[in-house]
Design a protein around this motif. Structure first.
Motif, PDB file in Angstrom:
ATOM      1  N   GLY A 160      12.528  73.137   9.076  1.00  0.00           N
ATOM      2  CA  GLY A 160      12.901  73.699   7.784  1.00  0.00           C
ATOM      3  C   GLY A 160      13.492  72.696   6.819  1.00  0.00           C
ATOM      4  N   ARG A 161      13.726  71.467   7.257  1.00  0.00           N
ATOM      5  CA  ARG A 161      14.339  70.496   6.354  1.00  0.00           C
ATOM      6  C   ARG A 161      13.336  70.056   5.293  1.00  0.00           C
ATOM      7  NH1 ARG A 161      18.614  67.632   5.801  1.00  0.00           N
ATOM      8  NH2 ARG A 161      19.540  68.177   7.816  1.00  0.00           N
ATOM      9  N   ILE A 162      13.724  70.228   4.023  1.00  0.00           N
ATOM     10  CA  ILE A 162      12.882  69.808   2.906  1.00  0.00           C
ATOM     11  C   ILE A 162      13.688  68.847   2.046  1.00  0.00           C
ATOM     12  CG2 ILE A 162      11.468  70.531   0.951  1.00  0.00           C
ATOM     13  CD1 ILE A 162      11.301  73.308   2.143  1.00  0.00           C
ATOM     14  N   PRO A 163      13.493  67.549   2.193  1.00  0.00           N
ATOM     15  CA  PRO A 163      14.222  66.605   1.337  1.00  0.00           C
ATOM     16  C   PRO A 163      13.957  66.891  -0.133  1.00  0.00           C
ATOM     17  CG  PRO A 163      13.128  65.464   3.150  1.00  0.00           C
ATOM     18  CD  PRO A 163      12.615  66.867   3.165  1.00  0.00           C
ATOM     19  N   ALA A 164      15.007  66.808  -0.950  1.00  0.00           N
ATOM     20  CA  ALA A 164      14.870  67.101  -2.373  1.00  0.00           C
ATOM     21  C   ALA A 164      13.852  66.187  -3.037  1.00  0.00           C
ATOM     22  CB  ALA A 164      16.232  66.970  -3.057  1.00  0.00           C
ATOM     23  N   LYS A 165      13.687  64.978  -2.473  1.00  0.00           N
ATOM     24  CA  LYS A 165      12.752  64.028  -3.083  1.00  0.00           C
ATOM     25  C   LYS A 165      11.317  64.536  -3.069  1.00  0.00           C
ATOM     26  CE  LYS A 165      13.660  60.646  -0.182  1.00  0.00           C
ATOM     27  NZ  LYS A 165      14.414  61.294   0.928  1.00  0.00           N
ATOM     28  N   LEU A 166      10.992  65.467  -2.159  1.00  0.00           N
ATOM     29  CA  LEU A 166       9.630  65.996  -2.134  1.00  0.00           C
ATOM     30  C   LEU A 166       9.223  66.520  -3.500  1.00  0.00           C
ATOM     31  CD1 LEU A 166       6.990  67.084  -0.906  1.00  0.00           C
ATOM     32  CD2 LEU A 166       8.269  69.123  -0.201  1.00  0.00           C
ATOM     33  N   PHE A 167      10.125  67.245  -4.149  1.00  0.00           N
ATOM     34  CA  PHE A 167       9.764  67.906  -5.396  1.00  0.00           C
ATOM     35  C   PHE A 167       9.669  66.912  -6.555  1.00  0.00           C
ATOM     36  CE2 PHE A 167      11.836  70.883  -2.558  1.00  0.00           C
ATOM     37  CZ  PHE A 167      10.805  71.805  -2.406  1.00  0.00           C
ATOM     38  N   GLU A 168      10.475  65.854  -6.501  1.00  0.00           N
ATOM     39  CA  GLU A 168      10.315  64.795  -7.498  1.00  0.00           C
ATOM     40  C   GLU A 168       9.021  64.029  -7.248  1.00  0.00           C
ATOM     41  OE1 GLU A 168      13.970  62.587  -7.569  1.00  0.00           O
ATOM     42  OE2 GLU A 168      14.859  64.088  -8.900  1.00  0.00           O
ATOM     43  N   TYR A 169       8.661  63.866  -5.980  1.00  0.00           N
ATOM     44  CA  TYR A 169       7.358  63.284  -5.664  1.00  0.00           C
ATOM     45  C   TYR A 169       6.242  64.132  -6.291  1.00  0.00           C
ATOM     46  CZ  TYR A 169       9.225  60.106  -2.016  1.00  0.00           C
ATOM     47  OH  TYR A 169       9.879  59.116  -1.323  1.00  0.00           O
ATOM     48  N   LEU A 170       6.361  65.454  -6.151  1.00  0.00           N
ATOM     49  CA  LEU A 170       5.363  66.343  -6.744  1.00  0.00           C
ATOM     50  C   LEU A 170       5.337  66.188  -8.256  1.00  0.00           C
ATOM     51  CD1 LEU A 170       5.913  69.641  -4.686  1.00  0.00           C
ATOM     52  CD2 LEU A 170       4.066  67.975  -4.415  1.00  0.00           C
ATOM     53  N   GLY A 171       6.538  66.099  -8.850  1.00  0.00           N
ATOM     54  CA  GLY A 171       6.625  65.941 -10.297  1.00  0.00           C
ATOM     55  C   GLY A 171       5.979  64.663 -10.787  1.00  0.00           C
ATOM     56  N   SER A 172       6.001  63.623  -9.957  1.00  0.00           N
ATOM     57  CA  SER A 172       5.384  62.343 -10.339  1.00  0.00           C
ATOM     58  C   SER A 172       3.868  62.379 -10.221  1.00  0.00           C
ATOM     59  CB  SER A 172       5.924  61.221  -9.455  1.00  0.00           C
ATOM     60  OG  SER A 172       5.367  61.291  -8.132  1.00  0.00           O
ATOM     61  N   ARG A 173       3.363  63.376  -9.488  1.00  0.00           N
ATOM     62  CA  ARG A 173       1.928  63.547  -9.255  1.00  0.00           C
ATOM     63  C   ARG A 173       1.290  62.320  -8.574  1.00  0.00           C
ATOM     64  NH1 ARG A 173       2.968  67.208 -13.258  1.00  0.00           N
ATOM     65  NH2 ARG A 173       1.701  69.109 -13.197  1.00  0.00           N
ATOM     66  N   ARG A 174       2.069  61.694  -7.715  1.00  0.00           N
ATOM     67  CA  ARG A 174       1.544  60.617  -6.882  1.00  0.00           C
ATOM     68  C   ARG A 174       1.290  61.162  -5.484  1.00  0.00           C
ATOM     69  NH1 ARG A 174      -0.534  57.415  -9.993  1.00  0.00           N
ATOM     70  NH2 ARG A 174      -0.310  55.604  -8.617  1.00  0.00           N
ATOM     71  N   GLN A 175       0.460  60.489  -4.707  1.00  0.00           N
ATOM     72  CA  GLN A 175       0.087  60.990  -3.387  1.00  0.00           C
ATOM     73  C   GLN A 175       1.187  60.717  -2.368  1.00  0.00           C
ATOM     74  OE1 GLN A 175      -3.694  59.137  -2.785  1.00  0.00           O
ATOM     75  NE2 GLN A 175      -2.878  57.067  -2.925  1.00  0.00           N
ATOM     76  N   ILE A 176       1.308  61.628  -1.400  1.00  0.00           N
ATOM     77  CA  ILE A 176       2.440  61.635  -0.484  1.00  0.00           C
ATOM     78  C   ILE A 176       1.953  61.483   0.959  1.00  0.00           C
ATOM     79  CG2 ILE A 176       4.426  62.983   0.332  1.00  0.00           C
ATOM     80  CD1 ILE A 176       4.275  64.533  -2.333  1.00  0.00           C
ATOM     81  N   LEU A 177       2.659  60.641   1.704  1.00  0.00           N
ATOM     82  CA  LEU A 177       2.456  60.532   3.150  1.00  0.00           C
ATOM     83  C   LEU A 177       3.717  61.046   3.824  1.00  0.00           C
ATOM     84  CD1 LEU A 177       1.102  59.598   5.787  1.00  0.00           C
ATOM     85  CD2 LEU A 177       2.018  57.303   5.346  1.00  0.00           C
ATOM     86  N   VAL A 178       3.591  62.161   4.544  1.00  0.00           N
ATOM     87  CA  VAL A 178       4.716  62.762   5.258  1.00  0.00           C
ATOM     88  C   VAL A 178       4.614  62.387   6.726  1.00  0.00           C
ATOM     89  CG1 VAL A 178       5.906  64.910   5.870  1.00  0.00           C
ATOM     90  CG2 VAL A 178       4.707  64.735   3.669  1.00  0.00           C
ATOM     91  N   LEU A 179       5.740  61.938   7.298  1.00  0.00           N
ATOM     92  CA  LEU A 179       5.818  61.728   8.738  1.00  0.00           C
ATOM     93  C   LEU A 179       6.796  62.741   9.311  1.00  0.00           C
ATOM     94  CD1 LEU A 179       5.887  57.828   9.096  1.00  0.00           C
ATOM     95  CD2 LEU A 179       3.928  59.389   9.104  1.00  0.00           C
ATOM     96  N   GLY A 180       6.325  63.533  10.279  1.00  0.00           N
ATOM     97  CA  GLY A 180       7.155  64.572  10.865  1.00  0.00           C
ATOM     98  C   GLY A 180       6.303  65.696  11.415  1.00  0.00           C
ATOM     99  N   PRO A 181       6.928  66.814  11.785  1.00  0.00           N
ATOM    100  CA  PRO A 181       6.180  67.935  12.366  1.00  0.00           C
ATOM    101  C   PRO A 181       5.070  68.422  11.442  1.00  0.00           C
ATOM    102  CG  PRO A 181       8.546  68.259  12.635  1.00  0.00           C
ATOM    103  CD  PRO A 181       8.376  67.084  11.719  1.00  0.00           C
ATOM    104  N   GLU A 182       3.878  68.593  11.975  1.00  0.00           N
ATOM    105  CA  GLU A 182       2.737  68.990  11.162  1.00  0.00           C
ATOM    106  C   GLU A 182       2.726  70.479  10.852  1.00  0.00           C
ATOM    107  OE1 GLU A 182      -0.836  67.357  12.855  1.00  0.00           O
ATOM    108  OE2 GLU A 182       0.074  65.389  13.121  1.00  0.00           O
ATOM    109  N   ASP A 183       3.676  71.236  11.433  1.00  0.00           N
ATOM    110  CA  ASP A 183       3.815  72.658  11.106  1.00  0.00           C
ATOM    111  C   ASP A 183       5.121  72.922  10.351  1.00  0.00           C
ATOM    112  OD1 ASP A 183       5.508  72.098  13.188  1.00  0.00           O
ATOM    113  OD2 ASP A 183       5.059  73.939  14.327  1.00  0.00           O
ATOM    114  N   SER A 184       5.681  71.887   9.733  1.00  0.00           N
ATOM    115  CA  SER A 184       6.958  72.019   9.029  1.00  0.00           C
ATOM    116  C   SER A 184       6.770  72.668   7.663  1.00  0.00           C
ATOM    117  CB  SER A 184       7.594  70.636   8.845  1.00  0.00           C
ATOM    118  OG  SER A 184       6.773  69.831   8.007  1.00  0.00           O
TER     119      SER A 184
END
Length: 400
Positions: free
Chosen positions: A309-333
């Motif tokens: 359930g942990r969602i770093p706040a930076k995720l949403f700023e990443y979305l706002g930047s519209r750049r591509q994201i590489l997430v490392l962690g649980p694939e069902d998170s």
């Protein structure tokens, strides 16, 4: 009206973000007594030096004083290091409320001491109250790292239950944690995630003038999120792909555990690293927009607690930047679900070497073509304006 500590210790302070506070907002501050100065002195540092996370981000191998500080923090400072602010704050606000009317309280924590202040005011004055949890309390993934006695554990849980049972509304930032908190408190929990400020991105400088393939991470990078497999993959690709090492740039901005630097050096990537311990908000946005891959690392977790359930706040700023994201962690998170829903990138388990190797190759080959593999879509629901509307709706419900 906003009530806040006057002299609190924070790892970093960016005063450029104060512009987002409306000019007519009344801000009240009172002094807070914290243990961080004593902790610094015992470690041989300056009393007013900024304190990093007591066990996740270190500038050296932790010793006896460090470990003692962790134990004292968990067992004596309940619910957190700002507990000594609770009673003085209640006394101050009690006087304030005799001459000022407020319609509702929103307590924002951690620190969970803010919830304890709101709890006392709710009990005394009956003011409608929303307890907004940005992180869990006893369900946080590092809770067991405090090495709690049974008495301390019981007190944490008792105080948490009092907040959950008394608040008119309880809010949490991820769907998984909403479920966990609802089960713990025996009541519904409303979901309002973090978000991004559209205005931060609309006038920012975009693109990079140099010819670097930039993989960037912004924010705290502790031992619980060390992407050691990624460093090994990057080192291997430097040997396998002609020109990759010269093109690669690893941008880290924020407080970083010393072991990360050691591993980058060991992997032969020291010369590819560009590190800034602190960037102001506008510079962070510019750096995001110059990045080719934005790295988002989920906590590896400790013990039985739900890190999905942990969602770093930076995720949403990443979305706002519209750049591509590489997430490392649980694939069902929850993060993986949001990234998939918005078509913003890919999620790969930490030690899943081959998919990680393939993903980096694909990102790099797209960069050579001047393309992006992923571009976030349908991100408007995470705009601060829309999220503020949701909170306003909850306030309407409890103040009718």
């Amino acid at each position: 009206m906003v009530f806040a500590p006057e002299n609190a210790n924070y790892p970093v302070i960016d005063e450029t973000t104060f512009k987002d506070i409306p000019s007519d907002t009344e801000v009240i501050k009172t002094p807070v007594l914290e243990p961080f100065g004593i902790f610094n002195i015992l470690k041989g540092k300056k009393k007013d030096e900024k304190v990093r996370d007591v066990f996740l981000v270190r500038d050296e191998k932790p010793g006896l004083i460090h470990n003692l500080g962790v134990w004292v923090r968990g067992n004596f400072f309940i619910p957190d290091a700002r507990m000594l602010w609770i009673k003085p704050s209640v006394r101050y606000l009690r006087k304030y409320l005799k001459t000022h009317h407020i319609d509702a309280i929103i307590s924002y924590g951690p620190p969970h001491s803010t919830h304890r202040i709101a709890y006392a005011l709710k009990k005394e004055f009956g003011i409608p109250w929303i307890a907004d949890f940005q992180d869990p309390w006893t369900q946080i993934d590092y809770f067991e790292k405090f090495k709690l006695t049974e008495g301390a554990r019981s007190k944490h849980k008792q105080q948490e239950q009092e907040v959950l049972k008394t608040a008119d509304k309880v809010v949490m930032v991820s769907k998984s944690w909403c479920h966990d908190l609802a089960e713990l408190g025996g009541r519904p929990v409303d979901y309002i995630p973090f978000g991004y400020d559209y205005d931060d991105f609309k006038n920012a400088n975009q693109g990079s003038e140099d010819k670097k393939f930039r993989i960037s991470h912004f924010g705290t990078l502790g031992i619980d999120r060390n992407p050691d497999e990624l460093w090994r993959v990057l080192a291997s690709l430097c040997e396998e792909i002609p020109g990759f090492k010269d093109a690669l740039q690893i941008d880290l901005a924020g407080v970083v555990d010393y072991t990360i630097f050691d591993e980058l050096t060991e992997a032969g990537l020291k010369d590819n690293l560009v590190y800034n311990e602190f960037l102001k908000k506008d510079k962070v946005v510019e750096a995001m927009l110059k990045s080719d891959v934005l790295l988002l690392l989920l906590n590896k977790g400790f013990g039985e607690y739900n890190v999905k359930g942990r969602i770093p706040a930076k995720l949403f700023e990443y979305l706002g930047s519209r750049r591509q994201i590489l997430v490392l962690g649980p694939e069902d998170s929850d993060v993986a679900n949001i990234v998939a829903q918005t078509k913003a990138g890919v999620t790969i388990s930490y030690n899943n070497n081959q998919p990680l190797r393939t993903a980096i190759r694909q990102f790099y080959e797209a960069w050579l073509r001047g393309e992006q593999l992923y571009t976030p879509e349908h991100i408007e629901e995470y705009n601060f304006k829309n999220l503020t509307g949701k909170m306003a709706g909850l306030l309407d419900e409890i103040t009718k």
